[in-house]
Design an enzyme around this catalytic site. Structure first.
Site, PDB file in Angstrom:
ATOM      1  CG  ASP A 185      38.178  10.177  11.253  1.00 42.20           C
ATOM      2  OD1 ASP A 185      38.396   9.719  10.109  1.00 42.20           O
ATOM      3  OD2 ASP A 185      38.482  11.336  11.576  1.00 42.20           O
ATOM      4  CG  HIS A 233      37.224  12.221   8.246  1.00 41.29           C
ATOM      5  ND1 HIS A 233      38.228  12.534   9.136  1.00 41.29           N
ATOM      6  CD2 HIS A 233      37.419  13.032   7.182  1.00 41.29           C
ATOM      7  CE1 HIS A 233      38.999  13.483   8.621  1.00 41.29           C
ATOM      8  NE2 HIS A 233      38.529  13.806   7.434  1.00 41.29           N
ATOM      9  CB  SER A 278      39.281  17.038   7.266  1.00 43.11           C
ATOM     10  OG  SER A 278      39.981  16.048   6.563  1.00 43.11           O
TER      11      SER A 278
END
Lengths: 427, 419
Positions: free
Chosen positions: A336, A370, A242
């Site tokens: 995501d 994600h 991330s």
């Protein structure tokens, strides 16, 4: 709804192993049921703050009154189909939008209570299970060491496998959650890596809302790790996810001691807060507020804002991955909803190719969201995040996400072994 | 000077409002926000980003939202895209007679917001009223014989076409659709059938004699036009509506919204005859990524050979049918049900049906401008209703008009065909 009289035999629930590492599978079986009886399995877990997570699935016993999760399909519930670990990765919080994160990784496991119920219990929580078993899921192994790090500016925790080493070194970077998240680092250490879980904001004396990040902080961390007696020289790896991938990729580009970098679902540009490296300041891209979409639940979807990476001026502001001397692996969840990770990764690999380089690779997982984490961790579709008044949507299809976590964890270890572990000829 | 206007400032909840802003800087990016508190103090709100034109104006009737809870040109988007602060809360007006919903409209400079949270006071604000009754509509609590509900009558002597309004498995009494129908000239009886007053607390069976009593009550009312009545019904209510249309000649026109063409869970009884229900194999329910229950695949295959006995013999009905289907309905495969019913009619040479099938619409299709509720607690279960915000809104807008046209066409003699 089926309510059958108590079977003549004893209902027996076996889970093997009853205590094990959280990234290892367990084998769940039941015997002593009526032939073709419908039963429900329920898993429940309380995290360290007392939040309840649960999952349930309905199975039909065979003609011998047995159910084996390794071969039998779930007929309904949190998942359907043959998924031996489905009860673990489909766990859901009772309070919507909570994320499951193990904080104390050394001293206590997660305790998952597996219960076997009559299928009538599917929507009725008041009934007692026919059989139950507590399963321990550990995030560290015997003989491992956790060393809290407070050296110079560095804040984090170093996980050392049992034994003398030296071990290949990896720095583990999480994302916008801030603080220090240790469970991935500790699990990776159980596979023979010396892993430094590094915090970079909102932890200890690190600022909660920094105005700027300094790549020299991360360089300090890389040098610290390499200098450790139990860490192999001359290069280390970085596992970043991330927001962490901004730093992972910056380290790969600017620091020659970083020879293997993994970026999980992150941008290849700096976002929101500038990154400085000595005289150079990398200006961030923001997401203009109108670029944020809203999910029907009210959760925020950040993926749709499109930074035009093909534009000349933006190309200069993307990280100069062509400078990287090591290898880079991009692990992408196609579903995501927070970052258009696929676009970012493809841009980076394309940029490498345009510079005649071949050291970038993408692993793309359809259906994965994600928050790709070590296997058997539950899909977190959306959760609260400290900077935002609404939950953030991470996305993911439960079953495909679980398969992606299982596969990618193996790939992560293979990649680091391939590029970090010294072969005989290199020694 | 920055000005925010909304016209009309007080209106029926199913009437559109014209929202404009003037006095802004040319091309300034602004955020419109709508918020309301329901009768239980639950907060709902929405935001949308607009860019002012060269003379500093924004007109929601022609300008596109650039982001927020919706994008594109949607004059009423601020209303139907509202979301509850507490997830899985459904917006539902309880007291429809005495008070409106008060919606605060606020205008912010887009720089004054950080990810949906205002950091400064709004540049302009006003409150609009959304009423569920037109002036002169009366409400009478109904406690005749066994029937329990609320009767809404339009102003004047009438007589008015009569409509029975039925909701679904939540029980209790939902009045807002009946009161809005009365505001459009229908004598509407919002009828409860369980979980209300001295009615059974749980639904155990559908007693058609009870519903016939309600139909006869409505027809015998001096202000109700005969000789038949209409039904507007959703979900379980639509199952009952279809059952009534099959057995009762009093039903002239039935609007069935996202309902089954078969009996499920609870048997129906009429004049001593029992009609069996398809049991729902709950183990086929699937739980989605956020923990909500998706029932739509748990009915097995109602149209399968072995389940034929649960299907309604719709070909026996003399009523006209309007099937309203949300194709993203996650509670019931409404499309298959409507198509199954229509096929039965066709096979029997009948053409007394119309199908309105809306892509992107979910289960809870309500009067227009109601916010999409894609999941909420119902009977203590977290249910996924489904639907996509923008397409669900346009389905509600279209279907609400069609419902009224359909009822007028079949309940008022001499009405020209407008459909």
């Amino acid at each position: 709804m089926e309510t059958l009289p108590k079977p003549a035999g004893q209902v027996k629930l076996t889970v093997t192993p009853v205590s094990g590492l959280a990234d290892q599978p367990v084998h769940i079986r039941v015997t002593g049921l009526h032939p073709t009886q419908l039963v429900m399995f329920k898993a429940s877990l309380k995290d360290e703050r007392g939040n309840l997570f649960q999952s349930r699935a309905v199975y039909r016993a065979n003609s011998a009154g047995e159910v084996d999760l390794e071969q039998d399909p779930s007929l309904g519930g949190d998942y359907a189909g043959v998924h031996p670990m489905g009860l673990f990765w489909s766990l859901k919080p009772e309070k919507t939008f909570l994320r499951l994160i193990k904080r104390d990784v050394m001293n206590r496991p997660f305790q998952v209570t597996l219960g076997l119920y009559d299928s009538a219990s599917f929507l009725d929580d008041s009934r007692q299970p026919r059989a139950s078993q507590i399963v321990e899921r550990w995030f560290s192994c015997p003989g491992m060491q956790r060393v809290p790090i407070s050296e110079g500016r560095l804040r984090g925790a170093l996980f050392l496998p049992p034994g003398e080493g030296p071990f290949p070194g990896v720095i583990d970077l999480f994302g916008g959650i801030g603080g220090l998240v240790e469970f991935r680092a500790s699990l990776l250490a159980t596979h023979g890596f010396a892993v430094l879980a590094l915090a970079y904001f909102a932890y200890d004396d690190l600022p909660k809302y920094p105005m700027e990040f300094d790549l020299e902080y991360f360089e300090e961390a890389a040098n610290f790790l390499l200098a450790h007696s139990k860490v192999q020289k001359p290069g280390i790896g970085v596992l970043s996810a991330s927001k962490g991938t901004e730093f992972g990729l910056a380290m790969a580009s600017y620091l020659k001691q970083v020879v293997a970098t993994i970026c999980v679902n992150g941008p290849v540009t700096i976002s929101t807060i500038p990154l400085r490296y000595k005289d150079l300041v990398m200006k961030p891209f923001g997401v203009p507020a109108e670029g944020v979409h809203v999910h029907p639940t009210g959760g925020l979807i950040f993926r749709h804002h499109e930074t035009n990476l093909q534009e000349e001026q933006n190309q200069q502001r993307a990280l100069p991955v062509e400078k990287a001397q090591g290898h880079i692996l991009f692990i992408i969840g196609e579903n995501d909803e927070c970052v258009n990770s696929r676009r970012h990764a493809e841009y980076a690999v394309d940029r490498l190719k345009r510079h005649g380089k071949n050291n970038g690779r993408i692993l793309l997982y359809p259906g994965a969201g994600h928050l790709l984490e070590p296997p058997y961790g539950p899909l977190c579709f959306a959760s609260w995040n400290l900077s935002f008044p609404s939950p953030l949507v991470w996305g993911g299809d439960t079953i495909l996400h679980a398969a992606a976590q299982e596969h990618s964890w193996g790939e992560i270890q293979k990649f680091f072994r391939q590029h970090l572990v010294l072969s005989r000829s290199q020694l | 000077m920055i000005q925010l206007t909304a016209t009309p400032i007080s209106a029926l909840a199913d009437e559109p409002i014209h929202i404009q802003a003037t006095g802004l800087n040319p091309l300034q990016m602004v955020v419109f926000e709508a918020s309301l508190k329901d009768e239980k103090e639950n907060l709902f709100h929405s935001q949308a980003f607009y860019r002012a034109n060269e003379v500093g104006e924004v007109d929601l009737e022609c300008d596109p939202a650039l982001g927020g809870d919706y994008v594109g040109v949607h004059p009423m988007g601020l209303f139907w895209s509202m979301k509850p602060k507490k997830i899985m809360t459904r917006l539902s007006k309880r007291d429809v007679i005495n008070s409106p919903f008060q919606v605060q409209l606020k205008l912010y400079n887009s720089d004054d917001l950080h990810i949906r949270l205002p950091l400064a006071a709004p540049k302009a604000s006003l409150t609009v009223e959304r009423w569920y009754v037109a002036p002169g509509v009366t409400r009478t609590q109904v406690q005749e014989g066994r029937i329990r509900g609320a009767l809404f009558l339009p102003p004047g002597d009438g007589p008015f076409p009569g409509v029975l309004d039925l909701f679904g498995t939540g029980g209790g009494l939902m009045e807002f659709r009946a009161s809005l129908l009365a505001s459009h000239g229908f004598a509407s009886l919002a009828l409860a059938y369980f979980g209300y007053a001295d009615l059974p607390p749980q639904l155990e069976k559908i007693d058609l004699d009870y519903f016939e009593e309600a139909a006869n009550f409505l027809l015998s009312h001096p202000k109700v036009l005969g000789p038949g009545i209409g039904i507007v019904s959703l979900c379980k209510g639509a199952e009952i509506g279809l059952s009534m249309a099959v057995h009762l000649k009093q039903i002239t026109a039935a609007v069935l919204i996202n309902g089954p063409n078969f009996i499920f869970s609870h048997p129906h009884e009429y004049h001593g005859q029992v009609f069996q229900a398809l049991p729902i194999p709950l183990h086929l329910v699937s739980i989605n990524a956020l923990g909500l229950l998706e029932f739509c695949n748990s009915f097995g295959d109602p149209q399968a050979e072995g389940n034929r006995r649960f299907l309604f013999p719709i070909e026996k009905s003399q009523a006209q049918f309007l099937f309203i289907v949300g194709e993203e309905d996650k509670t019931l495969n409404s499309k298959a049900s409507a198509e199954g019913a229509i096929e039965q009619l066709r096979c029997n040479g009948k053409n007394n049906w119309t199908l309105l099938s809306y892509p992107g619409a979910g289960h809870l299709i309500e009067p227009c401008y109601a916010p999409l509720c894609s999941g909420s607690w119902c009977s203590n279960l977290p249910i996924l209703w489904g639907g996509e915000v923008i397409r669900h809104a346009s389905a509600q807008e279209h279907s609400w008009k069609e419902i009224q046209k359909f009822l007028r066409k079949h309940l008022i003699p001499g009405q020209p065909s407008l459909l």
